[in-house]
Design a protein around this motif. Structure first.
Motif: not given
Lengths: 113, 115
Positions: A15, A36, A64-65, A79, A82-83, A85-86, A90
């Motif tokens: 992350k 996504q 972030r994207f 990204i 990144a987190k 939850e990503d 894709y």
């Protein structure tokens, strides 16, 4: 006819790191989509390009994207940062015009740890 | 917001049986529907589509039925084979207007075919 090419196939990052995905659509396809797909869910549209212009990015988390399609051919999705939850697959898809005839690539599976 | 959903998350059938996968949609303005098949590690693959001015459309071993009254879509697979094992998604065009053909996908149904 070659399909939609995506790379890399898999990516694991921590992350807050950055990551980029690449897509090469079918030759001659003017419309390109990034989706996504979170595990167990259907794909969700992030951004749609018509040639090198953005048609719809209403569901793209723009803090972030980011995505670009500079020459109206291949595209990159980034990204940063990144987190957790990503974590998702894709998917890139393309079509000749803004029609319903999508062809999807195999996707890039991103895991954020 | 508008959504597309599936009644059954999993379906297990015997090889040779017929399979029926259901989908409910909430956007009454939807005018085009597609069924996709997604195998593990692959992107969604187009199976069959139907427009809102039709009730039924047949392909090779697959049939899609559309009931606009109750906003229900189904995919029928005849003589199901092990190669049909996959996740099946229905998708619909929302009422975004213009020429933006954005597909909204449902959650998916996992079909398992037992030999």
């Amino acid at each position: 006819e070659a399909g939609v090419a995506q790379s890399p196939r898999y990516k694991i990052i921590e992350k807050r790191q950055s990551v980029a995905f690449w897509c090469n659509p079918i030759s001659g396809h003017a419309t390109l989509y990034w989706y996504q797909q979170i595990l167990g869910q259907g794909p969700k549209l992030l951004i749609q390009f018509q040639n090198n212009g953005v048609v719809d990015d209403s569901q793209l988390p723009k803090d972030r994207f980011s995505a670009e399609r500079l020459k109206g051919v291949d595209s990159t999705l980034k990204i940063q940062p990144a987190k957790l939850e990503d974590s998702a697959v894709y998917l890139c898809a393309s079509s000749k015009q803004q029609t319903y005839g999508y062809t999807f690539g195999s996707g890039t599976r991103l895991t954020v740890v | 917001g508008e959504s597309v959903g599936l009644h059954l998350p999993t379906l297990s059938v015997q090889e040779g049986d017929n399979s029926i996968i259901n989908c409910a949609y909430s956007n009454s303005a939807s005018d085009y529907f597609i069924w996709y098949k997604q195998e593990s590690g692959k992107g969604p693959q187009f199976i069959i589509d139907i427009r809102s001015n039709m009730d039924k459309r047949q392909g090779q071993r697959v049939t899609v039925l559309l009931n606009k009254t109750v906003k229900h879509l189904s995919l029928q697979i005849a003589a199901t084979q092990p190669g049909d094992s996959a996740v099946y998604f229905c998708a619909e065009t929302g009422s975004s207007g213009g020429s933006n053909y954005k597909l909204t996908f449902g959650k998916g149904t996992l079909l398992t075919v037992n030999p």
